[in-house]
Design a protein around this motif. Structure first.
Motif, PDB file in Angstrom:
ATOM      1  N   LEU A   1       0.831  -1.209   0.000  1.00 52.00           N
ATOM      2  CA  LEU A   1       0.000   0.000   0.000  1.00 52.00           C
ATOM      3  C   LEU A   1       0.863   1.255   0.000  1.00 52.00           C
ATOM      4  CD1 LEU A   1      -2.941  -0.889   2.385  1.00 52.00           C
ATOM      5  CD2 LEU A   1      -3.047  -0.458  -0.058  1.00 52.00           C
ATOM      6  N   ALA A   2       1.946   1.249   0.775  1.00 57.18           N
ATOM      7  CA  ALA A   2       2.812   2.416   0.837  1.00 57.18           C
ATOM      8  C   ALA A   2       3.477   2.672  -0.511  1.00 57.18           C
ATOM      9  CB  ALA A   2       3.860   2.221   1.923  1.00 57.18           C
TER      10      ALA A   2
ATOM     11  N   LYS B   1       0.735   4.162  -2.866  1.00 55.10           N
ATOM     12  CA  LYS B   1       0.470   5.564  -2.542  1.00 55.10           C
ATOM     13  C   LYS B   1       1.600   6.449  -3.053  1.00 55.10           C
ATOM     14  CE  LYS B   1      -2.246   4.948   1.673  1.00 55.10           C
ATOM     15  NZ  LYS B   1      -2.253   5.161   3.113  1.00 55.10           N
ATOM     16  N   LYS B   2       2.848   5.992  -2.895  1.00 53.80           N
ATOM     17  CA  LYS B   2       3.998   6.766  -3.331  1.00 53.80           C
ATOM     18  C   LYS B   2       3.990   6.923  -4.851  1.00 53.80           C
ATOM     19  CE  LYS B   2       8.988   7.089  -2.929  1.00 53.80           C
ATOM     20  NZ  LYS B   2      10.217   6.465  -2.483  1.00 53.80           N
TER      21      LYS B   2
ATOM     22  N   ILE C   1       1.451   6.931  -6.804  1.00 54.96           N
ATOM     23  CA  ILE C   1       0.344   7.812  -7.203  1.00 54.96           C
ATOM     24  C   ILE C   1       0.644   9.246  -6.778  1.00 54.96           C
ATOM     25  CG2 ILE C   1      -2.114   8.311  -6.900  1.00 54.96           C
ATOM     26  CD1 ILE C   1      -2.534   5.354  -6.476  1.00 54.96           C
TER      27      ILE C   1
ATOM     28  N   LEU D   1       0.359  10.188  -3.378  1.00 56.70           N
ATOM     29  CA  LEU D   1      -0.345  10.458  -2.129  1.00 56.70           C
ATOM     30  C   LEU D   1       0.635  10.292  -0.964  1.00 56.70           C
ATOM     31  CD1 LEU D   1      -3.622   8.475  -2.782  1.00 56.70           C
ATOM     32  CD2 LEU D   1      -3.294  10.924  -2.977  1.00 56.70           C
ATOM     33  N   LYS D   2       0.292  10.992   0.098  1.00 55.93           N
ATOM     34  CA  LYS D   2       1.140  10.860   1.275  1.00 55.93           C
ATOM     35  C   LYS D   2       0.645   9.843   2.220  1.00 55.93           C
ATOM     36  CE  LYS D   2       3.424  15.250   1.374  1.00 55.93           C
ATOM     37  NZ  LYS D   2       3.822  16.330   2.142  1.00 55.93           N
TER      38      LYS D   2
END
Length: 110
Positions: free
Chosen positions: A100-101, A104-105, A107, A109-110
């Motif tokens: 998931l991290a 998010k990275k 994309i 997102l933080k």
């Protein structure tokens, strides 16, 4: 005829001491040489002079005991004084980010 010269320290047998060869053939010269050796190395306890014949026979012709003998210094360890140190703690590596991290990275997102 040659001369064998044995020099030993305190607590050491004569035959275990240092062996030198010389052409000294009289007691007076041997005494002078023995005193010189003991002055150069004060840890020498005894010096003995043996005449060696051509047939291998030998006989003691002079012996000198150093009255001012000092004990030989004790040998120190090769690395000097070794001090026990605590091992440095190992750092744990930072864990890899999970799925998931990483998503998010990617994309943004933080």
């Amino acid at each position: 005829m040659s001369t064998e010269i044995y020099s030993c320290r305190e607590g050491q047998e004569l035959k275990q001491g240092k062996l030198d060869y010389s052409d000294i053939d009289d007691r007076e010269t041997a005494e002078i040489d023995a005193k010189r050796r003991c002055k150069l190395d004060p840890t020498i306890k005894k010096v003995a002079y043996y005449k060696v014949a051509a047939d291998g026979e030998f006989r003691l012709f002079f012996s000198y005991t150093n009255p001012h003998c000092r004990p030989a210094p004790k040998a120190k360890p090769a690395g000097g004084a070794l001090v026990a140190r605590k091992p440095t703690p190992k750092k744990t590596p930072t864990p890899k980010p999970g799925l998931l991290a990483r998503l998010k990275k990617s994309i943004g997102l933080k």
